[in-house]
Design a protein around this motif. Structure first.
Motif, PDB file in Angstrom:
ATOM      1  N   GLY A  53      96.164 -11.730  14.382  1.00 36.69           N
ATOM      2  CA  GLY A  53      94.843 -11.763  13.768  1.00 36.69           C
ATOM      3  C   GLY A  53      93.665 -12.019  14.667  1.00 36.69           C
ATOM      4  N   PHE A  54      93.788 -11.740  15.982  1.00 33.83           N
ATOM      5  CA  PHE A  54      92.683 -11.995  16.907  1.00 33.83           C
ATOM      6  C   PHE A  54      92.115 -10.681  17.440  1.00 33.83           C
ATOM      7  CE2 PHE A  54      95.245 -15.861  17.066  1.00 33.83           C
ATOM      8  CZ  PHE A  54      94.274 -16.824  16.827  1.00 33.83           C
ATOM      9  N   VAL A  71      89.174  -8.558  25.430  1.00 33.80           N
ATOM     10  CA  VAL A  71      90.108  -7.908  24.511  1.00 33.80           C
ATOM     11  C   VAL A  71      91.485  -7.708  25.119  1.00 33.80           C
ATOM     12  CG1 VAL A  71      88.282  -6.730  23.253  1.00 33.80           C
ATOM     13  CG2 VAL A  71      89.373  -5.579  25.181  1.00 33.80           C
ATOM     14  N   GLY A  72      91.649  -7.952  26.411  1.00 34.06           N
ATOM     15  CA  GLY A  72      92.969  -7.833  27.037  1.00 34.06           C
ATOM     16  C   GLY A  72      93.601  -6.479  26.756  1.00 34.06           C
ATOM     17  N   GLU A  74      85.880  -1.894   2.234  1.00 34.49           N
ATOM     18  CA  GLU A  74      87.208  -1.694   2.788  1.00 34.49           C
ATOM     19  C   GLU A  74      87.377  -2.508   4.064  1.00 34.49           C
ATOM     20  OE1 GLU A  74      88.414   2.349   3.340  1.00 34.49           O
ATOM     21  OE2 GLU A  74      87.505   3.041   1.462  1.00 34.49           O
ATOM     22  N   VAL A  75      88.621  -2.873   4.335  1.00 31.84           N
ATOM     23  CA  VAL A  75      88.989  -3.535   5.585  1.00 31.84           C
ATOM     24  C   VAL A  75      89.900  -2.587   6.351  1.00 31.84           C
ATOM     25  CG1 VAL A  75      90.277  -5.448   6.615  1.00 31.84           C
ATOM     26  CG2 VAL A  75      88.783  -5.867   4.647  1.00 31.84           C
ATOM     27  N   ALA A  76      89.513  -2.252   7.582  1.00 30.56           N
ATOM     28  CA  ALA A  76      90.294  -1.358   8.436  1.00 30.56           C
ATOM     29  C   ALA A  76      90.741  -2.123   9.667  1.00 30.56           C
ATOM     30  CB  ALA A  76      89.466  -0.140   8.837  1.00 30.56           C
ATOM     31  N   MET A  77      92.036  -2.050   9.963  1.00 31.04           N
ATOM     32  CA  MET A  77      92.602  -2.774  11.102  1.00 31.04           C
ATOM     33  C   MET A  77      93.447  -1.819  11.931  1.00 31.04           C
ATOM     34  SD  MET A  77      93.886  -6.143   8.965  1.00 31.04           S
ATOM     35  CE  MET A  77      93.532  -7.443  10.153  1.00 31.04           C
ATOM     36  N   ASP A  78      93.192  -1.792  13.238  1.00 32.80           N
ATOM     37  CA  ASP A  78      94.058  -1.082  14.173  1.00 32.80           C
ATOM     38  C   ASP A  78      94.914  -2.154  14.845  1.00 32.80           C
ATOM     39  OD1 ASP A  78      92.787   1.385  13.613  1.00 32.80           O
ATOM     40  OD2 ASP A  78      91.188   0.901  15.027  1.00 32.80           O
ATOM     41  N   VAL A  79      96.129  -2.341  14.332  1.00 38.08           N
ATOM     42  CA  VAL A  79      96.966  -3.467  14.732  1.00 38.08           C
ATOM     43  C   VAL A  79      97.774  -3.105  15.975  1.00 38.08           C
ATOM     44  CG1 VAL A  79      98.716  -5.111  13.981  1.00 38.08           C
ATOM     45  CG2 VAL A  79      97.118  -4.148  12.310  1.00 38.08           C
ATOM     46  N   VAL A  80      97.625  -3.925  17.002  1.00 40.71           N
ATOM     47  CA  VAL A  80      98.287  -3.692  18.290  1.00 40.71           C
ATOM     48  C   VAL A  80      99.410  -4.718  18.466  1.00 40.71           C
ATOM     49  CG1 VAL A  80      97.950  -3.717  20.790  1.00 40.71           C
ATOM     50  CG2 VAL A  80      96.219  -2.710  19.311  1.00 40.71           C
ATOM     51  N   PRO A  81     100.579  -4.296  18.964  1.00 40.91           N
ATOM     52  CA  PRO A  81     101.718  -5.202  19.094  1.00 40.91           C
ATOM     53  C   PRO A  81     101.572  -6.184  20.254  1.00 40.91           C
ATOM     54  CG  PRO A  81     102.328  -3.040  19.917  1.00 40.91           C
ATOM     55  CD  PRO A  81     100.962  -2.904  19.316  1.00 40.91           C
ATOM     56  N   VAL A  82     100.716  -7.172  20.066  1.00 43.78           N
ATOM     57  CA  VAL A  82     100.534  -8.240  21.046  1.00 43.78           C
ATOM     58  C   VAL A  82     100.193  -9.509  20.276  1.00 43.78           C
ATOM     59  CG1 VAL A  82      98.093  -7.691  21.377  1.00 43.78           C
ATOM     60  CG2 VAL A  82      99.295  -9.002  23.118  1.00 43.78           C
ATOM     61  N   VAL A  83     100.638 -10.651  20.771  1.00 49.13           N
ATOM     62  CA  VAL A  83     100.314 -11.947  20.185  1.00 49.13           C
ATOM     63  C   VAL A  83      99.384 -12.680  21.138  1.00 49.13           C
ATOM     64  CG1 VAL A  83     101.242 -14.168  19.448  1.00 49.13           C
ATOM     65  CG2 VAL A  83     102.503 -12.067  18.926  1.00 49.13           C
ATOM     66  N   GLY A  97      91.988 -17.441  20.071  1.00 44.97           N
ATOM     67  CA  GLY A  97      90.901 -16.536  20.404  1.00 44.97           C
ATOM     68  C   GLY A  97      89.941 -16.366  19.254  1.00 44.97           C
ATOM     69  N   ARG A  98      89.299 -15.209  19.204  1.00 40.20           N
ATOM     70  CA  ARG A  98      88.311 -14.901  18.178  1.00 40.20           C
ATOM     71  C   ARG A  98      88.994 -14.153  17.043  1.00 40.20           C
ATOM     72  NH1 ARG A  98      83.046 -13.242  21.966  1.00 40.20           N
ATOM     73  NH2 ARG A  98      83.086 -15.182  23.189  1.00 40.20           N
ATOM     74  N   ARG A  99      88.920 -14.742  15.868  1.00 41.28           N
ATOM     75  CA  ARG A  99      89.662 -14.225  14.725  1.00 41.28           C
ATOM     76  C   ARG A  99      88.972 -13.015  14.090  1.00 41.28           C
ATOM     77  NH1 ARG A  99      93.740 -17.362  13.186  1.00 41.28           N
ATOM     78  NH2 ARG A  99      93.859 -19.485  14.007  1.00 41.28           N
ATOM     79  N   TYR A 100      89.790 -12.134  13.548  1.00 37.86           N
ATOM     80  CA  TYR A 100      89.281 -10.924  12.890  1.00 37.86           C
ATOM     81  C   TYR A 100      88.288 -11.285  11.797  1.00 37.86           C
ATOM     82  CZ  TYR A 100      89.331  -6.426  10.409  1.00 37.86           C
ATOM     83  OH  TYR A 100      88.966  -5.251   9.809  1.00 37.86           O
ATOM     84  N   PHE A 101      88.615 -12.284  10.988  1.00 38.08           N
ATOM     85  CA  PHE A 101      87.744 -12.669   9.879  1.00 38.08           C
ATOM     86  C   PHE A 101      86.873 -13.871  10.212  1.00 38.08           C
ATOM     87  CE2 PHE A 101      91.327 -10.482   7.777  1.00 38.08           C
ATOM     88  CZ  PHE A 101      90.631  -9.504   7.082  1.00 38.08           C
ATOM     89  N   GLY A 102      86.776 -14.228  11.479  1.00 38.88           N
ATOM     90  CA  GLY A 102      85.951 -15.357  11.866  1.00 38.88           C
ATOM     91  C   GLY A 102      86.406 -16.636  11.192  1.00 38.88           C
TER      92      GLY A 102
END
Length: 212
Positions: A14-15, A23-24, A165-174, A178-183
């Motif tokens: 969720g970051f 953004v690494g 709408e909520v759009a997420m491009d989810v990347v396989p990393v933990v 950090g800075r959260r998607y929803f603050g």
């Protein structure tokens, strides 16, 4: 009026960036495919070849995504009429030097005005309230999508009931922190089942309608 979409690339925990705003590996999928993407190809002056979309680093680079992602990414960028962003991101990327990666207009939520002399030709509008930000962006975007950058400001806009709408491009990393998607959003906010589920290379594209 167009749809208001809260959007970002996000880690599986969720970051959208680390504690320093880096953004690494989150954007590596933009450069790991075979299909070139031209930002803003359907939106006039928004973006230029080589600009990275919603780039937190400002580094740019030639964008090539997987075939599975290409049509979705193109249609998403081409639909954007205006972007809403927070001041932290604006300062970090210097407002993409007045050339947004998609769309023709940007609304910045900030208690500080636009820097003196900063790209007077660019359609950037500074407001200090999220409700005013969405109203301004909708007017500027017309029938186009209003793309809200995720993070603290995006979370505030969702909490105010202004996101469709909520759009997420989810990347396989933990990331772990950090800075959260929803603050720092409070409370529960229900979404519908995802109506977009696209598996690309090193990314999973998801989109959810906000339950009213």
């Amino acid at each position: 009026m167009g749809t208001v979409i809260l959007h970002s690339v996000v880690s599986v925990d969720g970051f959208i960036a680390d504690d320093e705003g880096d953004v690494g590996p989150l954007h590596e999928w933009y450069f790991s495919g075979d299909v070139p993407i031209l930002p803003g190809s359907g939106s006039g002056s928004g973006g230029a070849e080589g600009d990275e979309p919603f780039d937190h680093s400002g580094s740019g680079g030639g964008i090539r995504v997987s075939r599975a992602s290409a049509d979705y990414v193109r249609s998403t960028w081409d639909s954007i009429g205006a972007i809403v962003m927070g001041r932290n991101l604006f300062d970090q990327v210097n407002g993409w030097e007045g050339k947004p990666p998609a769309g023709d207009h940007v609304v910045v939520v900030s208690h500080r005005p636009k820097p003196d002399g900063w790209h007077p030709e660019a359609s950037y509008h500074f407001v200090d309230d999220v409700t005013e930000a969405i109203a301004t962006a909708r007017a500027l975007a017309g029938d186009g999508t209003v793309a809200v950058n995720a993070g603290d400001v995006g979370g505030q806009i969702l909490a105010a009931g202004l996101v469709d709408e909520v759009a997420m491009d989810v990347v396989p990393v933990v990331f772990g922190s950090g800075r959260r998607y929803f603050g720092g959003i409070d409370g529960q906010h229900l979404l519908e089942d995802p109506h977009v589920v696209i598996q690309g290379e090193r990314v999973l594209h998801l989109r959810f309608r906000v339950r009213r």
